[in-house]
Design a protein around this motif. Structure first.
Motif, PDB file in Angstrom:
ATOM      1  N   TYR A   1       0.834  -1.215   0.000  1.00  0.00           N
ATOM      2  CA  TYR A   1       0.000   0.000   0.000  1.00  0.00           C
ATOM      3  C   TYR A   1       0.859   1.253   0.000  1.00  0.00           C
ATOM      4  CZ  TYR A   1       0.817   0.685   5.049  1.00  0.00           C
ATOM      5  OH  TYR A   1       1.387   0.913   6.276  1.00  0.00           O
ATOM      6  N   LYS A   2       2.059   1.162   0.581  1.00  0.00           N
ATOM      7  CA  LYS A   2       2.955   2.328   0.595  1.00  0.00           C
ATOM      8  C   LYS A   2       3.400   2.692  -0.818  1.00  0.00           C
ATOM      9  CE  LYS A   2       4.745   1.575   5.278  1.00  0.00           C
ATOM     10  NZ  LYS A   2       5.955   1.369   6.117  1.00  0.00           N
ATOM     11  N   LEU A   3       3.572   1.676  -1.662  1.00  0.00           N
ATOM     12  CA  LEU A   3       3.951   1.939  -3.048  1.00  0.00           C
ATOM     13  C   LEU A   3       2.777   2.535  -3.817  1.00  0.00           C
ATOM     14  CD1 LEU A   3       6.011  -1.315  -3.699  1.00  0.00           C
ATOM     15  CD2 LEU A   3       6.897   1.006  -3.363  1.00  0.00           C
ATOM     16  N   TYR A   4       1.561   2.055  -3.528  1.00  0.00           N
ATOM     17  CA  TYR A   4       0.366   2.658  -4.124  1.00  0.00           C
ATOM     18  C   TYR A   4       0.333   4.155  -3.788  1.00  0.00           C
ATOM     19  CZ  TYR A   4      -4.672   3.173  -5.169  1.00  0.00           C
ATOM     20  OH  TYR A   4      -5.892   3.568  -5.670  1.00  0.00           O
ATOM     21  N   ILE A   5       0.628   4.478  -2.542  1.00  0.00           N
ATOM     22  CA  ILE A   5       0.583   5.868  -2.093  1.00  0.00           C
ATOM     23  C   ILE A   5       1.674   6.702  -2.764  1.00  0.00           C
ATOM     24  CG2 ILE A   5       0.832   7.357  -0.046  1.00  0.00           C
ATOM     25  CD1 ILE A   5      -0.568   5.046   1.520  1.00  0.00           C
ATOM     26  N   ARG A   6       2.779   6.063  -3.150  1.00  0.00           N
ATOM     27  CA  ARG A   6       3.818   6.805  -3.874  1.00  0.00           C
ATOM     28  C   ARG A   6       3.262   7.348  -5.196  1.00  0.00           C
ATOM     29  NH1 ARG A   6       9.173   5.324  -2.685  1.00  0.00           N
ATOM     30  NH2 ARG A   6       9.784   6.692  -4.418  1.00  0.00           N
ATOM     31  N   PHE A   7       2.365   6.603  -5.824  1.00  0.00           N
ATOM     32  CA  PHE A   7       1.735   7.070  -7.069  1.00  0.00           C
ATOM     33  C   PHE A   7       0.801   8.252  -6.782  1.00  0.00           C
ATOM     34  CE2 PHE A   7       3.179   2.916  -8.314  1.00  0.00           C
ATOM     35  CZ  PHE A   7       3.471   3.027  -9.665  1.00  0.00           C
ATOM     36  N   LEU A   8       0.093   8.190  -5.659  1.00  0.00           N
ATOM     37  CA  LEU A   8      -0.755   9.320  -5.273  1.00  0.00           C
ATOM     38  C   LEU A   8       0.089  10.575  -5.062  1.00  0.00           C
ATOM     39  CD1 LEU A   8      -3.174   7.673  -2.649  1.00  0.00           C
ATOM     40  CD2 LEU A   8      -3.587   8.043  -5.096  1.00  0.00           C
ATOM     41  N   ASN A   9       1.192  10.412  -4.392  1.00  0.00           N
ATOM     42  CA  ASN A   9       2.056  11.552  -4.075  1.00  0.00           C
ATOM     43  C   ASN A   9       2.711  12.129  -5.322  1.00  0.00           C
ATOM     44  OD1 ASN A   9       3.099  13.297  -2.104  1.00  0.00           O
ATOM     45  ND2 ASN A   9       5.041  12.185  -2.094  1.00  0.00           N
ATOM     46  N   LYS A  10       3.046  11.265  -6.268  1.00  0.00           N
ATOM     47  CA  LYS A  10       3.713  11.697  -7.493  1.00  0.00           C
ATOM     48  C   LYS A  10       2.749  12.408  -8.444  1.00  0.00           C
ATOM     49  CE  LYS A  10       6.294  11.382 -11.373  1.00  0.00           C
ATOM     50  NZ  LYS A  10       7.404  12.293 -11.703  1.00  0.00           N
ATOM     51  N   TYR A  11       1.552  11.833  -8.661  1.00  0.00           N
ATOM     52  CA  TYR A  11       0.668  12.337  -9.714  1.00  0.00           C
ATOM     53  C   TYR A  11      -0.511  13.160  -9.208  1.00  0.00           C
ATOM     54  CZ  TYR A  11       3.425   9.526 -12.863  1.00  0.00           C
ATOM     55  OH  TYR A  11       4.473   9.018 -13.589  1.00  0.00           O
ATOM     56  N   LYS A  12      -0.761  13.156  -7.919  1.00  0.00           N
ATOM     57  CA  LYS A  12      -1.832  13.970  -7.334  1.00  0.00           C
ATOM     58  C   LYS A  12      -3.142  13.864  -8.117  1.00  0.00           C
ATOM     59  CE  LYS A  12       1.002  15.768  -4.259  1.00  0.00           C
ATOM     60  NZ  LYS A  12       0.940  15.359  -2.838  1.00  0.00           N
ATOM     61  N   PRO A  13      -3.627  12.662  -8.382  1.00  0.00           N
ATOM     62  CA  PRO A  13      -4.901  12.539  -9.110  1.00  0.00           C
ATOM     63  C   PRO A  13      -6.031  13.179  -8.313  1.00  0.00           C
ATOM     64  CG  PRO A  13      -4.384  10.471  -8.024  1.00  0.00           C
ATOM     65  CD  PRO A  13      -3.166  11.352  -7.859  1.00  0.00           C
ATOM     66  N   LYS A  14      -7.103  13.509  -8.992  1.00  0.00           N
ATOM     67  CA  LYS A  14      -8.246  14.087  -8.292  1.00  0.00           C
ATOM     68  C   LYS A  14      -8.823  13.096  -7.279  1.00  0.00           C
ATOM     69  CE  LYS A  14      -9.700  17.099 -12.118  1.00  0.00           C
ATOM     70  NZ  LYS A  14      -8.681  16.675 -13.108  1.00  0.00           N
ATOM     71  N   ALA A  15      -8.775  11.803  -7.630  1.00  0.00           N
ATOM     72  CA  ALA A  15      -9.401  10.804  -6.769  1.00  0.00           C
ATOM     73  C   ALA A  15      -8.725   9.458  -6.964  1.00  0.00           C
ATOM     74  CB  ALA A  15     -10.893  10.692  -7.081  1.00  0.00           C
ATOM     75  N   PHE A  16      -9.063   8.521  -6.087  1.00  0.00           N
ATOM     76  CA  PHE A  16      -8.546   7.158  -6.238  1.00  0.00           C
ATOM     77  C   PHE A  16      -9.519   6.156  -5.627  1.00  0.00           C
ATOM     78  CE2 PHE A  16      -6.869   8.354  -2.055  1.00  0.00           C
ATOM     79  CZ  PHE A  16      -7.108   7.221  -1.284  1.00  0.00           C
ATOM     80  N   ILE A  17      -9.387   4.906  -6.066  1.00  0.00           N
ATOM     81  CA  ILE A  17     -10.078   3.757  -5.457  1.00  0.00           C
ATOM     82  C   ILE A  17      -9.008   2.760  -5.025  1.00  0.00           C
ATOM     83  CG2 ILE A  17     -11.542   1.747  -5.839  1.00  0.00           C
ATOM     84  CD1 ILE A  17     -13.134   3.219  -7.802  1.00  0.00           C
ATOM     85  N   PHE A  18      -9.080   2.347  -3.786  1.00  0.00           N
ATOM     86  CA  PHE A  18      -8.192   1.307  -3.264  1.00  0.00           C
ATOM     87  C   PHE A  18      -9.091   0.176  -2.787  1.00  0.00           C
ATOM     88  CE2 PHE A  18      -5.778  -0.940  -0.090  1.00  0.00           C
ATOM     89  CZ  PHE A  18      -4.438  -0.806  -0.424  1.00  0.00           C
ATOM     90  N   GLU A  19      -8.983  -0.984  -3.435  1.00  0.00           N
ATOM     91  CA  GLU A  19      -9.880  -2.112  -3.158  1.00  0.00           C
ATOM     92  C   GLU A  19      -9.108  -3.239  -2.493  1.00  0.00           C
ATOM     93  OE1 GLU A  19     -11.332  -6.157  -4.189  1.00  0.00           O
ATOM     94  OE2 GLU A  19      -9.525  -5.152  -4.937  1.00  0.00           O
ATOM     95  N   ASN A  20      -9.734  -3.866  -1.494  1.00  0.00           N
ATOM     96  CA  ASN A  20      -9.079  -5.001  -0.850  1.00  0.00           C
ATOM     97  C   ASN A  20     -10.083  -5.847  -0.068  1.00  0.00           C
ATOM     98  OD1 ASN A  20      -6.631  -6.499   0.423  1.00  0.00           O
ATOM     99  ND2 ASN A  20      -5.741  -4.926  -0.907  1.00  0.00           N
ATOM    100  N   VAL A  21      -9.582  -6.907   0.543  1.00  0.00           N
ATOM    101  CA  VAL A  21     -10.425  -7.808   1.332  1.00  0.00           C
ATOM    102  C   VAL A  21     -10.729  -7.195   2.698  1.00  0.00           C
ATOM    103  CG1 VAL A  21      -9.649  -9.911   0.193  1.00  0.00           C
ATOM    104  CG2 VAL A  21      -8.374  -9.039   2.161  1.00  0.00           C
ATOM    105  N   PRO A  22     -11.841  -7.587   3.316  1.00  0.00           N
ATOM    106  CA  PRO A  22     -12.184  -7.044   4.641  1.00  0.00           C
ATOM    107  C   PRO A  22     -11.101  -7.268   5.694  1.00  0.00           C
ATOM    108  CG  PRO A  22     -14.106  -8.106   3.691  1.00  0.00           C
ATOM    109  CD  PRO A  22     -12.944  -8.420   2.783  1.00  0.00           C
ATOM    110  N   GLY A  23     -10.284  -8.299   5.508  1.00  0.00           N
ATOM    111  CA  GLY A  23      -9.236  -8.577   6.483  1.00  0.00           C
ATOM    112  C   GLY A  23      -8.216  -7.470   6.637  1.00  0.00           C
ATOM    113  N   ILE A  24      -8.162  -6.552   5.670  1.00  0.00           N
ATOM    114  CA  ILE A  24      -7.219  -5.438   5.779  1.00  0.00           C
ATOM    115  C   ILE A  24      -7.566  -4.531   6.959  1.00  0.00           C
ATOM    116  CG2 ILE A  24      -8.465  -3.818   4.268  1.00  0.00           C
ATOM    117  CD1 ILE A  24      -5.741  -3.008   3.094  1.00  0.00           C
TER     118      ILE A  24
END
Length: 423
Positions: free
Chosen positions: A154-177
């Motif tokens: 997830y930290k690497l996913y966040i690196r993309f958020l920090n780099k490209y500053k998209p207007k929005a994002f969806i992060f999908e995962n299992v309830p166990g997270i």
């Protein structure tokens, strides 16, 4: 308004991105480690181009190679590609997302954005592999998956958020997270997302509320840049009067070990398949091959289906005649044989373990007496019949079991589309 673009991380076979493509979003790139899943993504890109240019007859010809040798398939793909300009295909990057590869990935994305003449990325979608967060995975691992490096993707996913500053994002995962490491992992994930400039909300959602005939619970985190206002979507439950049998009834009947290669349906298209576009009038059937089984497993399958039909009850492993029990473990995982309930409104969850064996996904028709095929699993996940899964059957099942149902993704995508039109 220009087309809204998106970047697909940990893309898998493309279930999530398929929903956004249907809603008219344009992909910047799909990034995925698994080579067969990447081939599936590339083939789907070919499909989208040929459909848009009224050349689907070429694609139908390629579909008929699904049970041929890799050499035959490779030549068929080369022929398809000869009809398509290279810059018209959706970019697929077969690469691991890691600290080491990030500079290269960012460079490739930047080049793609320049080619598209887009200033930046509008939306990032995806979810890291979920095995490290799943309750079953943690139960089976002696260290509770604490040493699994996938915990921190997830930290690497966040690196993309920090780099490209998209207007929005969806992060999908299992309830166990939500509960991994006593909830600390999820708290850290939220803190990182807020730190790089996003307001976020997370909710549990179930695919069956989106028209998918499968109970599949997921955590969907939605985030928007702090300079933009948003509210978490509220979806009305799409609970129609259909059953899982409506997914399966038009497919040819086959038995254990049989291969169906006639490409024709057994029945005309029904209302559910038509409404969801899982099947269209000129579709053909591929990937309809039944696993072979030994006589012991086939007898257990019959007992499982008979018990469901008679009592609407699941069998436990310890309920079987002693002569059929070969496992020493008689205290856990006793539901290892499970029927797909055709007369219910939704199936139980399809997971990647279906690649190991089909015991947890027994076909409800006792006359066929087998586990479900790749095409049947794909339908339960709401993949349309024209979705072509590359690689061997084992890989096909993994790709399907790990996917986000396209029907669920499509409804999320249309909600995002409405939001983007007013900001």
């Amino acid at each position: 308004m220009r087309t809204i673009n998106f970047l697909d991380l940990f893309a898998g076979a493309g279930g999530l991105s398929e929903g956004f493509l249907r809603a008219g979003f344009e992909p910047v790139a799909h990034i995925e480690l698994d080579a067969n899943a990447c081939k599936t993504l590339k083939t789907r890109s070919i499909y989208h181009y040929l459909k848009k240019n009224d050349m689907l007859d070429l694609y139908r010809t390629y579909q008929k190679t699904y049970n041929k040798s890799e050499d035959v398939k490779d030549k068929a793909i080369e022929k398809l590609l000869s009809y398509i300009p290279k810059d018209q295909l959706e970019p697929v990057m077969n690469i691991e997302i890691s600290e080491k590869t990030l500079p290269y990935i960012f460079q490739e994305i930047d080049c793609r954005l320049k080619h598209m003449e887009h200033e930046g990325i509008d939306l990032i979608i995806g979810g890291p592999p979920c095995q490290a967060y799943s309750l079953v995975g943690r139960a089976r691992d002696e260290n509770n998956m604490e040493d699994d490096p996938r915990n921190y993707l997830y930290k690497l996913y966040i690196r993309f958020l920090n780099k490209y500053k998209p207007k929005a994002f969806i992060f999908e995962n299992v309830p166990g997270i939500l509960t991994a490491f006593k909830g600390n992992l999820f708290r850290n994930l939220q803190a990182y997302m807020r730190r790089v400039g996003y307001n976020i909300q997370a909710r549990k959602m179930d695919a069956k509320d989106f028209g998918v005939l499968q109970s599949r619970k997921r955590v969907i985190i939605i985030g928007w840049r702090k300079d933009l206002e948003f509210d978490y979507p509220i979806f009305e439950s799409d609970d129609k009067e259909f059953t899982v049998n409506n997914l399966l009834e038009d497919l040819p009947k086959i038995n254990s070990g049989e291969i169906y290669d006639k490409f024709r349906y057994r029945k005309k298209i029904n209302k559910y398949l038509q409404n969801t576009q899982l099947r269209v009038e000129d579709d053909i059937i591929t990937h309809h091959i039944a696993r072979p089984n030994n006589e012991r497993d086939l007898e257990i399958y019959r007992i499982a289906v008979e018990t469901w039909n008679r009592e609407r009850a699941r069998i436990k492993y310890t309920d079987l005649p002693e002569r059929l029990m070969t496992h020493n473990n008689l205290t856990s995982f006793l539901d290892r044989f499970k029927v797909v309930a055709g007369d219910e409104k939704y199936s139980h969850t399809v997971v990647a373990h279906i690649s190991k064996d089909g015991h947890h996904y027994i076909h409800p028709d006792i006359e066929q007496n087998r586990s479900i095929t790749v095409r049947e699993a794909a339908r339960i996940q709401s993949f349309p019949d024209d979705y072509y899964f590359e690689g061997p059957r084992t890989s096909n099942f993994v790709q399907i079991g790990n996917a986000v149902p396209p029907l669920m993704a499509e409804k999320l995508a249309y909600w995002f589309k409405e939001k983007f039109e007013i900001i």
